[in-house]
Scaffold this motif. Sequence first.
Motif, PDB file in Angstrom:
ATOM      1  N   GLY A 102       0.774  -1.238   0.000  1.00 48.63           N
ATOM      2  CA  GLY A 102       0.000   0.000   0.000  1.00 48.63           C
ATOM      3  C   GLY A 102       0.804   1.287   0.000  1.00 48.63           C
TER       4      GLY A 102
ATOM      5  N   SER B   6      -3.443   0.082  -0.800  1.00 51.71           N
ATOM      6  CA  SER B   6      -3.970   1.416  -0.508  1.00 51.71           C
ATOM      7  C   SER B   6      -3.728   2.305  -1.731  1.00 51.71           C
TER       8      SER B   6
ATOM      9  N   GLU C 152      -7.014  -0.192   2.189  1.00 51.80           N
ATOM     10  CA  GLU C 152      -7.033   0.859   3.216  1.00 51.80           C
ATOM     11  C   GLU C 152      -7.357   2.175   2.506  1.00 51.80           C
TER      12      GLU C 152
END
Length: 359
Positions: free
Chosen positions: A14, A60, A85
């Motif tokens: 991420g 993410s 996320e």
Amino acid sequence: MVNPAEVDAVVLVGGMGTRLRPLTLSAPKPMLPTAGLAFLTHLLSRIAEAGIEHVVLGTSYKAEVFESEFGDGSKLGLQIEYVVENEPLGTGGGIANVASRLRYDTAIVFNGDVLSGCDLRALLDSHSSREADVTLHLVRVGDPRAFGCVPTDSDGVVTAFLEKTQDPPTDQINAGCYVFKRSVIEAIPTGRALSVEREVFPGLLADGKRVCGYVDSSYWRDMGTPEDFVRGSADLVRGIAPSPALKGQRGESLVHDGASVAPGALLIGGTVVGRGAEISGGARLDGAVIFDGVRVEAGAVIERSIIGFGARVGPRALIRDGVIGDGADIGARCELLRGARVWPGVQLPDGGLRFSTDV
Ligand code: GTP
């Protein structure tokens, strides 16, 4: 002995990859082409080769591109799940955030930007036979100051976590791969960003958890900087770095389908040429990472540099230790040296940037 089919793999992908900008403006670091494959393919194929089946990707930044590339994972013999996320939770928060997807009592967590030959089965067996709460893969490096330094006692039990210290007491560093008891992951605080290296691990030591180190001398490189990315790519091309995803096609250079290399162009040092790229006569590419659709004109010299998608390097230009963004246009005879970075789409006119007065 651990049955790898009863171990979850978690891969953290991420991060924004700021040190690899501008290449990471258009693609997350684990998706950058490396020896012709998305970097993450090399790691996922190692996970599959070890006999692990279930993988959770903690995404993410540019989360959507991972699923488009890897889907359900079946092409690699894996079952891949994705957890996004919306706000990056950091390396510790990213691990805590996937707890509900874990199926087994043991999870092996990877930073998604490390090229390594660590024997994953041996790492898992070491974790189990020492009855550790967490086992970290550690490697020895020449200069540990830029890394997380992890001293261990004579039994291999971790005694401290020292992030990027100027005075490291050992050359053992955190290699970015950890085996966790699932219960330890479930106890990591959720809902906020936190770092596994700076917060979670020191907290585990303070709580008296048994954290062990597993040191080996396999190939290891964190691909986070342009210099390391170039080295890691060249090592993959030349067969110095292991990857079950590359079968047999290793050598001094690797030229992908649909690329054209004119006679008289020299490709050495683990150079890789992407799909549809065109390399003209007299060009000299040494340790160059040429993404798809790049044009390198006659007599250009590219050393230890990355050239982004669709960029053009003009006749007799020189690029050494540089990064050229997607679609940039480097005019004839330009010189770009020592860490130069050209942003995507920028056009440098012929002779427009030089480090010398030579013609
Ligand atoms: P830089 O910005 O250049 O430091 O790169 P990075 O953002 O990738 O950070 P770093 O190299 O420290 O990250 C190590 C690994 O953790 C990489 O594989 C990242 O993708 C991943 N990572 C970093 N931050 C996060 C995060 O907030 N969430 C998740 N899921 N992964 C992360």
